[in-house]
Motif scaffolding. Structure first.
Motif, short mmCIF file in Angstrom:
data_model
loop_
_atom_site.label_atom_id
_atom_site.label_comp_id
_atom_site.label_asym_id
_atom_site.label_seq_id
_atom_site.Cartn_x
_atom_site.Cartn_y
_atom_site.Cartn_z
N ARG A 271 0.82 -1.21 0.00
CA ARG A 271 0.00 0.00 0.00
C ARG A 271 0.85 1.26 0.00
NH1 ARG A 271 -3.83 3.18 -1.54
NH2 ARG A 271 -4.86 4.42 0.07
N THR A 272 1.94 1.25 0.76
CA THR A 272 2.78 2.43 0.89
C THR A 272 3.57 2.71 -0.39
OG1 THR A 272 2.99 1.98 3.25
CG2 THR A 272 4.56 3.53 2.32
N ASN A 274 2.96 1.24 -3.70
CA ASN A 274 2.11 1.36 -4.89
C ASN A 274 1.03 2.43 -4.74
OD1 ASN A 274 3.50 -0.74 -6.15
ND2 ASN A 274 2.13 -2.30 -5.32
N GLY A 275 0.55 2.62 -3.53
CA GLY A 275 -0.53 3.59 -3.34
C GLY A 275 -0.05 5.01 -3.14
N PHE A 276 1.11 5.18 -2.50
CA PHE A 276 1.59 6.53 -2.19
C PHE A 276 2.95 6.85 -2.79
CE2 PHE A 276 -1.55 5.52 1.04
CZ PHE A 276 -2.32 6.68 1.08
N ASN A 328 -6.60 6.40 5.68
CA ASN A 328 -5.69 5.86 4.67
C ASN A 328 -6.37 5.77 3.31
OD1 ASN A 328 -4.16 3.63 3.14
ND2 ASN A 328 -2.83 4.01 4.91
N ASN A 331 -6.49 8.46 0.28
CA ASN A 331 -5.40 8.58 -0.71
C ASN A 331 -4.74 9.96 -0.67
OD1 ASN A 331 -4.75 6.20 -1.99
ND2 ASN A 331 -5.27 6.94 -4.03
N THR A 396 -8.00 -5.58 -9.13
CA THR A 396 -7.50 -4.22 -9.37
C THR A 396 -6.07 -4.20 -9.91
OG1 THR A 396 -6.70 -4.04 -7.08
CG2 THR A 396 -8.95 -3.30 -7.53
N ASN A 399 -3.68 -3.39 -6.75
CA ASN A 399 -3.98 -2.25 -5.87
C ASN A 399 -4.79 -2.72 -4.67
OD1 ASN A 399 -4.81 0.16 -4.70
ND2 ASN A 399 -5.04 1.19 -6.67
N ARG A 401 -5.91 -0.80 -2.13
CA ARG A 401 -6.62 0.29 -1.44
C ARG A 401 -8.04 -0.09 -1.04
NH1 ARG A 401 -9.11 5.60 -4.29
NH2 ARG A 401 -9.75 6.73 -2.40
#
Length: 439
Positions: A271-272, A274-276, A328, A331, A396, A399, A401
């Motif tokens: 998450r950290t 790929n997401g941010f 979280n 996003n 997804t 992903n 999220r």
């Protein structure tokens, strides 16, 4: 046995030397469990997918195998539950650690998904049973009225696994490769099992102590001292337990919180990054900081459990954790950093309740019987977290999220379920002896 006259019922540190030894032993078992099964295996899932399947794109398949392994591990819980009652949590916890140490080697050296799943199932079933099933009985026997704060200490192992295990296993995989990264971890786990067999005891009475390190006077006044030698199971049978609503309430409520917590932390690295957009190195550092915050959080949740009761503490925790996950999910960077602090504080909470709530409801009398039925149900529910994560990632393209939103909704629904259905202290003889009434 101890006959000291001081009343230590309000102390959150007075457990005696042997009591602290038992607490640290459980902390270390939790460290290995979270490292091997949750945070460690899932945060290196991409490395495993690349080695085994040739591409990191198959990481969702690895997560699905982890889910299947968790469900298969329930079969091991059933067997260990029986053995635990026959030979005791001391020996069984040590044996479990030793087996897990060897099979973890198989996990990181598996050549196909089938073998990987089998090795992961055995590792999951044994090391999870060591901490929760065997360790749960140790907590009920040693700390029946201080199980909240004690679980606050032992679940620091979860936080320390995130802070220390994840960087260690990532570094070992990077430097030694997936195949050889397991050896230092496996050897340490085997050593812990041997130490447990040699030095842990099933009850405080075997160390000339009373539960909670209480004095003789306090024990005789505030605890149920009836002779249970002819009724070691506390009057419970498998049939009675399966028909008992509080078994299902405890298993479902604690299992759902485990879904939320395990699901969050096992995919935090994903998450950290790929997401941010953080680098892997930065993401690992963030996880470590989050976990260090969680060490304090485990203590605070343990104190909260001890002061206001397990049921109320779980309601507070559910609202807190749902808020963290929703932050979280926004996003945004502001939401991300708020969630990191909140998740860090709450990491150990769900693990605290897996033992604290059943102990609160059923007490120490016959707890090993209760736990042998309740814990496998917990395990099945907890294992669903990997199915949720795998499904979300497959839908997804990796992903994670949306899983955070799903977990937040589950946490809030669980708060409502706990408020309506859970009957704290209902069968707890020590609580009834002190308060003079049934709930």
């Amino acid at each position: 046995m101890s006959s000291k006259k001081k009343d230590n019922r309000d102390s959150v540190v007075d457990f005696g030397g042997y009591g602290w030894f038992t607490i640290i032993y459980m902390l270390l078992m939790f460290w290995f469990y979270v490292g091997m099964i949750n945070d460690g295996s899932n945060n290196i899932a991409s490395y495993i997918a690349e080695r085994m399947l040739g591409s990191t794109e198959y990481v969702g398949q690895i997560s699905n195998c982890n889910s299947i392994a968790g469900i298969l591990g329930v079969l091991i819980f059933l067997v260990i539950g029986v053995l635990n009652r026959k030979i005791g949590p001391r020996k069984m916890s040590g044996i479990n650690c030793i087996i897990a140490g060897f099979t973890y080697i198989g996990v990181l050296n598996a050549m196909n998904l089938v073998l990987y799943t089998i090795m992961m199932a055995i590792t999951c079933g044994t090391i999870m049973s060591a901490g929760y099933l065997c360790g749960g009985v140790l907590v009920a026997n040693w700390f029946p009225k201080k199980k909240g704060i004690v679980m606050g200490y032992t679940t620091m192992g979860h936080n320390l696994a995130t802070a220390v295990y994840v960087p260690i296993i990532v570094a070992l995989v990077t430097s030694l490769g997936v195949n050889r990264a397991c050896y230092p971890i496996s050897i340490a786990c085997i050593i812990l099992g041997i130490l447990g067999i040699l030095f842990i005891r099933d009850t405080p009475f075997e160390r000339n102590m009373y539960p909670d390190n209480a004095s003789k006077e306090v024990y005789e006044k505030y605890y149920d001292t009836s002779d249970d030698e002819g009724d070691a199971d506390g009057g419970w049978t498998v049939k009675k337990l399966l028909k008992c609503d509080q078994v299902w309430c405890a298993a479902i409520s604690t299992g759902i919180f485990q879904i939320c917590s395990v699901g969050t932390m096992s995919q935090m690295l994903n998450r950290t990054t790929n997401g941010f957009g953080f680098s892997t190195a930065t993401a690992v550092t963030i996880m470590s900081v989050c976990a260090v915050v969680g060490v304090v959080g485990s203590f605070l949740i343990g104190v909260l459990d001890q002061k206001i009761g397990t049921k109320r503490a779980m309601i507070v925790f559910g609202c807190w954790y749902a808020t963290a996950l929703l932050c979280n999910f926004t996003n945004t960077m502001v939401g991300f950093w708020i969630s990191i602090v909140m998740i860090g504080i709450g990491i150990g909470g769900s693990a605290n309740f897996t033992t604290s709530l059943p102990t609160s409801i059923f007490g120490r009398q016959g707890y090993d019987k209760v736990n042998s039925v309740l814990f496998p149900i917990q395990g099945i529910i907890t294992a669903l977290t990997f199915a949720i994560n795998g499904m979300v990632m497959n839908m997804t393209g990796g992903n994670i999220r949306m899983a955070y939103l799903i977990d937040a909704c589950l946490a809030l629904l669980n708060v409502l379920f706990i408020f309506i259905c859970v009957k704290d202290h209902k069968y707890n003889r020590d609580w009834i002896a002190e308060h003079g009434k049934k709930q």
